[in-house]
Write a protein that holds these residues in place. Structure first.
Motif, PDB file in Angstrom:
ATOM      1  N   ARG A   2      42.035  51.978  43.629  1.00 10.98           N
ATOM      2  CA  ARG A   2      40.838  51.388  43.605  1.00 10.98           C
ATOM      3  C   ARG A   2      40.163  51.231  44.864  1.00 10.98           C
ATOM      4  N   GLU A   9      35.679  54.606  36.551  1.00 18.65           N
ATOM      5  CA  GLU A   9      35.422  53.213  36.176  1.00 18.65           C
ATOM      6  C   GLU A   9      36.503  52.187  36.302  1.00 18.65           C
ATOM      7  N   ASN A  11      37.396  47.626  36.130  1.00 23.84           N
ATOM      8  CA  ASN A  11      36.884  46.760  35.592  1.00 23.84           C
ATOM      9  C   ASN A  11      37.832  45.488  35.145  1.00 23.84           C
ATOM     10  N   LYS A  22      39.850  59.397  38.000  1.00 20.36           N
ATOM     11  CA  LYS A  22      38.927  60.623  37.960  1.00 20.36           C
ATOM     12  C   LYS A  22      39.851  61.608  37.865  1.00 20.36           C
ATOM     13  N   ASN A  42      30.726  47.320  30.980  1.00 18.85           N
ATOM     14  CA  ASN A  42      30.433  47.657  32.506  1.00 18.85           C
ATOM     15  C   ASN A  42      31.125  49.053  32.763  1.00 18.85           C
ATOM     16  N   GLY A  43      32.113  49.089  31.966  1.00 20.02           N
ATOM     17  CA  GLY A  43      32.637  50.529  32.308  1.00 20.02           C
ATOM     18  C   GLY A  43      31.855  51.727  31.880  1.00 20.02           C
ATOM     19  N   LYS A  45      28.540  51.807  31.869  1.00 20.64           N
ATOM     20  CA  LYS A  45      27.464  51.720  32.984  1.00 20.64           C
ATOM     21  C   LYS A  45      28.098  52.719  34.010  1.00 20.64           C
ATOM     22  N   GLN A  46      29.239  52.577  34.651  1.00 22.36           N
ATOM     23  CA  GLN A  46      29.868  52.856  35.776  1.00 22.36           C
ATOM     24  C   GLN A  46      30.087  54.488  35.471  1.00 22.36           C
ATOM     25  N   SER A  49      26.683  56.049  35.941  1.00 22.34           N
ATOM     26  CA  SER A  49      26.130  56.042  37.171  1.00 22.34           C
ATOM     27  C   SER A  49      26.969  56.792  38.063  1.00 22.34           C
ATOM     28  N   SER A  50      28.334  57.166  37.698  1.00 19.67           N
ATOM     29  CA  SER A  50      29.098  58.243  38.433  1.00 19.67           C
ATOM     30  C   SER A  50      28.684  59.483  38.881  1.00 19.67           C
TER      31      SER A  50
END
Length: 152
Positions: A2, A9, A11, A22, A42-43, A45-46, A49-50
């Motif tokens: 992390r 992602e 969370n 990744k 939330n994941g 969205k990540q 946006s990645s």
């Protein structure tokens, strides 16, 4: 991992931490296979946006059950105390607000029906609008359940 930014992602959900590597995701994609991620809003969205994917290469499915059904399933599992179940119900209320981001809202009240809907979606067939999920009803019903347990 992390701290090194090795997750696409990550969370914390209901007190538990989750993440998608990744490196592992890229390894699978290099084989030419499709990837299915079981992640919350939330994941999702990540992931969007990645920058690793273009939106048109992602198909998103929001899986939900009626509020009462979800609550009963969580209780029946007997893996969490009522406080955590209520937290999960509150999370479900918040997540439902993001429902418009998804390509398909899959109601999982009846397994066979949900499976048929998923098969239709994956094969590119149009789904009937009569099978649409009512997020306002879900939020209202879930809020009522939560209010019934606020003394916990």
């Amino acid at each position: 991992m992390r701290q090194k930014g090795e997750f696409i992602e990550v969370n914390t959900y209901s007190g538990n931490s989750y993440g998608t590597s990744k490196r592992e995701l890229e390894r699978i994609l290099e084989t030419g296979k499709n990837v299915i991620l079981e992640i919350d809003t939330n994941g999702y969205k990540q992931v969007l946006s990645s920058g690793l994917f273009e939106k048109e290469n992602i198909h998103s499915i929001f899986i939900v059950a009626e509020a009462e059904e979800l609550f009963n399933r969580l209780k029946k599992r007997n893996t969490e105390d009522m406080e955590k179940i209520i937290t999960r119900m509150k999370n479900a209320i918040v997540e439902t607000a993001d429902i418009g981001r998804y390509d398909l809202v899959l109601e999982n009240n009846d397994f066979e029906h949900a499976l048929n809907q998923l098969k239709m979606f994956l094969s590119g067939k149009e789904l009937k609008t009569s099978d649409s999920f009512d997020p306002e009803k879900f939020i209202m019903d879930a809020n009522e359940i939560v209010r019934g347990y606020t003394s916990i």
